[in-house]
Design a protein around this motif. Structure first.
Motif, PDB file in Angstrom:
ATOM      1  N   VAL A 196      12.609  40.574 -24.497  1.00 55.02           N
ATOM      2  CA  VAL A 196      11.329  39.856 -24.486  1.00 55.02           C
ATOM      3  C   VAL A 196      11.578  38.351 -24.417  1.00 55.02           C
ATOM      4  O   VAL A 196      10.919  37.622 -23.668  1.00 55.02           O
ATOM      5  CB  VAL A 196      10.489  40.221 -25.729  1.00 55.02           C
ATOM      6  CG1 VAL A 196       9.292  39.281 -25.866  1.00 55.02           C
ATOM      7  CG2 VAL A 196      10.017  41.659 -25.648  1.00 55.02           C
ATOM      8  N   ALA A 197      12.565  37.877 -25.210  1.00 60.93           N
ATOM      9  CA  ALA A 197      12.901  36.449 -25.203  1.00 60.93           C
ATOM     10  C   ALA A 197      13.477  36.019 -23.863  1.00 60.93           C
ATOM     11  O   ALA A 197      13.180  34.918 -23.372  1.00 60.93           O
ATOM     12  CB  ALA A 197      13.885  36.148 -26.327  1.00 60.93           C
ATOM     13  N   VAL A 198      14.299  36.862 -23.256  1.00 61.00           N
ATOM     14  CA  VAL A 198      14.861  36.549 -21.938  1.00 61.00           C
ATOM     15  C   VAL A 198      13.752  36.381 -20.910  1.00 61.00           C
ATOM     16  O   VAL A 198      13.719  35.398 -20.149  1.00 61.00           O
ATOM     17  CB  VAL A 198      15.844  37.652 -21.493  1.00 61.00           C
ATOM     18  CG1 VAL A 198      16.174  37.509 -19.997  1.00 61.00           C
ATOM     19  CG2 VAL A 198      17.126  37.592 -22.308  1.00 61.00           C
ATOM     20  N   GLN A 199      12.814  37.336 -20.874  1.00 60.72           N
ATOM     21  CA  GLN A 199      11.738  37.269 -19.886  1.00 60.72           C
ATOM     22  C   GLN A 199      10.826  36.072 -20.140  1.00 60.72           C
ATOM     23  O   GLN A 199      10.360  35.428 -19.202  1.00 60.72           O
ATOM     24  CB  GLN A 199      10.921  38.559 -19.909  1.00 60.72           C
ATOM     25  CG  GLN A 199       9.943  38.683 -18.750  1.00 60.72           C
ATOM     26  CD  GLN A 199      10.638  38.638 -17.394  1.00 60.72           C
ATOM     27  OE1 GLN A 199      11.601  39.381 -17.159  1.00 60.72           O
ATOM     28  NE2 GLN A 199      10.179  37.762 -16.510  1.00 60.72           N
ATOM     29  N   GLY A 200      10.570  35.759 -21.416  1.00 67.32           N
ATOM     30  CA  GLY A 200       9.757  34.597 -21.740  1.00 67.32           C
ATOM     31  C   GLY A 200      10.394  33.304 -21.253  1.00 67.32           C
ATOM     32  O   GLY A 200       9.701  32.401 -20.758  1.00 67.32           O
ATOM     33  N   PHE A 201      11.722  33.203 -21.379  1.00 62.29           N
ATOM     34  CA  PHE A 201      12.455  32.031 -20.895  1.00 62.29           C
ATOM     35  C   PHE A 201      12.314  31.911 -19.378  1.00 62.29           C
ATOM     36  O   PHE A 201      12.020  30.829 -18.849  1.00 62.29           O
ATOM     37  CB  PHE A 201      13.926  32.158 -21.295  1.00 62.29           C
ATOM     38  CG  PHE A 201      14.801  31.046 -20.792  1.00 62.29           C
ATOM     39  CD1 PHE A 201      15.038  29.931 -21.579  1.00 62.29           C
ATOM     40  CD2 PHE A 201      15.410  31.110 -19.545  1.00 62.29           C
ATOM     41  CE1 PHE A 201      15.860  28.906 -21.133  1.00 62.29           C
ATOM     42  CE2 PHE A 201      16.227  30.087 -19.088  1.00 62.29           C
ATOM     43  CZ  PHE A 201      16.447  28.979 -19.885  1.00 62.29           C
ATOM     44  N   LEU A 202      12.542  33.016 -18.665  1.00 64.52           N
ATOM     45  CA  LEU A 202      12.445  32.990 -17.202  1.00 64.52           C
ATOM     46  C   LEU A 202      11.037  32.620 -16.752  1.00 64.52           C
ATOM     47  O   LEU A 202      10.852  31.830 -15.821  1.00 64.52           O
ATOM     48  CB  LEU A 202      12.839  34.355 -16.638  1.00 64.52           C
ATOM     49  CG  LEU A 202      14.307  34.779 -16.831  1.00 64.52           C
ATOM     50  CD1 LEU A 202      14.505  36.217 -16.363  1.00 64.52           C
ATOM     51  CD2 LEU A 202      15.261  33.846 -16.098  1.00 64.52           C
ATOM     52  N   ASP A 203      10.031  33.182 -17.413  1.00 66.67           N
ATOM     53  CA  ASP A 203       8.650  32.882 -17.041  1.00 66.67           C
ATOM     54  C   ASP A 203       8.307  31.413 -17.314  1.00 66.67           C
ATOM     55  O   ASP A 203       7.590  30.785 -16.528  1.00 66.67           O
ATOM     56  CB  ASP A 203       7.691  33.785 -17.817  1.00 66.67           C
ATOM     57  CG  ASP A 203       7.781  35.245 -17.381  1.00 66.67           C
ATOM     58  OD1 ASP A 203       8.351  35.516 -16.308  1.00 66.67           O
ATOM     59  OD2 ASP A 203       7.285  36.116 -18.134  1.00 66.67           O
ATOM     60  N   HIS A 204       8.811  30.875 -18.417  1.00 67.71           N
ATOM     61  CA  HIS A 204       8.509  29.486 -18.775  1.00 67.71           C
ATOM     62  C   HIS A 204       9.031  28.522 -17.715  1.00 67.71           C
ATOM     63  O   HIS A 204       8.372  27.527 -17.387  1.00 67.71           O
ATOM     64  CB  HIS A 204       9.139  29.162 -20.134  1.00 67.71           C
ATOM     65  CG  HIS A 204       8.784  27.813 -20.671  1.00 67.71           C
ATOM     66  ND1 HIS A 204       7.516  27.486 -21.087  1.00 67.71           N
ATOM     67  CD2 HIS A 204       9.544  26.693 -20.862  1.00 67.71           C
ATOM     68  CE1 HIS A 204       7.500  26.232 -21.531  1.00 67.71           C
ATOM     69  NE2 HIS A 204       8.711  25.731 -21.391  1.00 67.71           N
ATOM     70  N   PHE A 205      10.215  28.839 -17.177  1.00 70.78           N
ATOM     71  CA  PHE A 205      10.812  27.974 -16.160  1.00 70.78           C
ATOM     72  C   PHE A 205      10.545  28.486 -14.740  1.00 70.78           C
ATOM     73  O   PHE A 205      11.107  27.948 -13.782  1.00 70.78           O
ATOM     74  CB  PHE A 205      12.311  27.839 -16.405  1.00 70.78           C
ATOM     75  CG  PHE A 205      12.668  26.946 -17.559  1.00 70.78           C
ATOM     76  CD1 PHE A 205      12.656  25.567 -17.417  1.00 70.78           C
ATOM     77  CD2 PHE A 205      12.984  27.485 -18.795  1.00 70.78           C
ATOM     78  CE1 PHE A 205      12.980  24.738 -18.482  1.00 70.78           C
ATOM     79  CE2 PHE A 205      13.298  26.662 -19.875  1.00 70.78           C
ATOM     80  CZ  PHE A 205      13.297  25.292 -19.716  1.00 70.78           C
ATOM     81  N   GLU A 206       9.708  29.524 -14.619  1.00 70.40           N
ATOM     82  CA  GLU A 206       9.311  30.091 -13.326  1.00 70.40           C
ATOM     83  C   GLU A 206      10.537  30.486 -12.507  1.00 70.40           C
ATOM     84  O   GLU A 206      10.712  30.090 -11.350  1.00 70.40           O
ATOM     85  CB  GLU A 206       8.422  29.107 -12.555  1.00 70.40           C
ATOM     86  CG  GLU A 206       7.142  28.754 -13.303  1.00 70.40           C
ATOM     87  CD  GLU A 206       6.253  27.795 -12.536  1.00 70.40           C
ATOM     88  OE1 GLU A 206       6.707  27.236 -11.511  1.00 70.40           O
ATOM     89  OE2 GLU A 206       5.097  27.606 -12.947  1.00 70.40           O
TER      90      GLU A 206
END
Length: 448
Positions: free
Chosen positions: A143-153
């Motif tokens: 979940v944290a990995v995907q949140g990081f990727l989404d935050h930086f698009e």
């Protein structure tokens, strides 16, 4: 969400490591997988694999092999002393004598309520120095990995890792790159500090540093242009002081100031580099997988930070007491002891920690605010502020600092006077040669 086995199958044989042999990683992974498969039988309680190798390739092979075989994983700091190892080995019923061998990957017993997703125990000492572990799972970390990727698009990311892999800040760099199909450069900070860089021109990606590391690289010289090539230099682990922020901005280093912790699998708020270079200095906006609210509002909208996220660990496990406590309160929110505010644009401003608060003459003083002001004078190398019992004030504000050559306490006091209200001004000043900080740059306030 893909399982660890599915991702390993997709990346099988990939040359994903830089500065370390990928082929050796895959060979070790296969050998360790065979070894750990013999541990998983018909028992309802999965075996625990303790990973403490100082060799990064060994560490990664052990980690992925253990998870692939449905083992619980305990990450350990190979630099722990005998007393720390004794606590851990006894608590988890591991049969060996400290210190552990350099290639250690030990199996033992780990009791939890019922069979469920394998657990990943990540050490955290915070600023208290007490040895404890946050209990995560593959799901909370993903979940944290995907949140990081989404935050930086992003759909794929690369990282240059100089932080320890047993720490959440190092481990998450591994997981972001491996699960997104990216590459990972592995190097010790000591090697980077002396200029032995694995990549002369790093690929689009990230490097994570703590403030003391960034300060050292900037003072050494020769690293500024190299750091500026990254998409972002993630800076967290401890508050950055104004002089360091100013120097980095002048050098056009794309800092991404972050707020996060082991409990939340690293970042929950991160400032975009373009906003930093434009003059902003807070912890940025909340990542997409997180909700943050400020409770107990003051007149200035400052209050306790509350966090709700699916990246939150299950429990906190205290080694000395063997207690295991849920991180989330019954209302579903996690309270990390931090004080802060959200601005009108959603930027998070962290003021300090509630437990560090000094009450002097009936007024509340947060040490971090005073430390930042003292650092901004440019007259100290390092500083910490603590409260000391005082029969007149209840507590007195005390500054403990490492002086720059030729600087006197009186000079610092004069420079500080216009920056803070009188009740926040330290009533006592103590000069020390150095301050107790851990590898991430956090102060041990108990020792102070």
């Amino acid at each position: 969400m893909q399982t660890v086995g599915e991702i390993l199958a997709q990346r099988q044989g990939d040359n994903w490591l830089i500065g370390a042999p990928s082929d050796r990683f895959w060979q070790l992974f296969q050998a360790r997988s065979y070894q750990f498969s013999s541990l998983t039988g018909a028992e309802s309680t999965p075996p625990l694999v303790l990973i403490a190798s100082p060799n990064s390739v060994d560490f990664l092979a052990d980690f992925f092999a253990a998870l692939n075989q449905n083992c619980d994983v305990l990450l350990a700091n190979p630099a722990w002393g005998k007393l720390e190892w004794k606590q851990v080995l006894q608590r988890f019923q591991l049969e060996t004598a400290p210190p552990l061998p350099a290639d250690s990957a030990l199996a033992g017993k780990h009791r939890h309520e019922a069979k469920r997703e394998p657990e990943i125990l990540i050490p955290t000492g915070g600023s208290s120095g007490r040895l404890k572990f946050v209990v995560h799972t593959w799901q909370t970390l993903m979940v944290a990995v995907q949140g990081f990727l989404d935050h930086f698009e992003l759909t794929q990311t690369h990282a240059y890792c100089v932080l320890p892999l047993y720490h959440v800040s190092g481990l998450m760099q591994v997981l972001r790159t491996f699960t997104s199909g990216g590459t990972l450069a592995l190097q010790t900070f000591r090697e980077l500090d002396r200029g032995d860089r694995w990549l002369r021109h790093p690929p689009n990606g990230f490097i994570s540093l703590v403030p003391t590391q960034l300060q050292r690289l900037l003072e050494r010289g020769g690293h500024t242009d190299w750091l500026a090539q990254f998409d972002a230099v993630l800076l967290g682990g401890a508050p950055a002081w104004p002089d360091l922020i100013h120097t980095a901005r002048q050098a056009k280093i794309p800092l991404a100031l972050t707020y996060g912790m082991t409990e939340t699998a690293a970042q929950v708020a991160t400032l975009h580099p373009q906003d930093f270079l434009a003059g902003q200095t807070h912890s940025g906006r909340v990542l997409p997988h997180v909700q943050i609210r400020i409770e107990q509002h003051s007149a200035q909208s400052i209050g306790a930070i509350a966090i709700q996220t699916d990246s939150l660990g299950l429990d906190i496990l205290h080694v000395d007491t063997a207690q295991r406590q849920p991180l989330a309160q019954p209302n579903g929110w996690f309270y990390p002891d931090d004080i802060g505010r959200l601005d009108e644009q959603g930027g998070l401003h962290v003021v300090g920690r509630h437990s560090h608060k000094i009450i002097t003459g009936g007024e509340n003083v947060f040490p971090e605010e005073v430390e930042t002001a003292i650092q901004s004078t440019g007259l100290v190398k390092d500083v910490a502020v603590v409260g000391k019992r005082d029969r007149h004030w209840g507590e007195a504000v005390v500054a403990i600092y490492v002086a720059k050559r030729g600087v006197t306490t009186a000079q610092i006091q004069r420079a500080l006077k216009p920056l803070l209200a009188p009740y926040k001004q330290p009533k006592r000043w103590i000069v020390k040669a150095n301050l107790p900080r851990n590898a991430q740059g956090k102060l041990n306030r108990k020792n102070l």
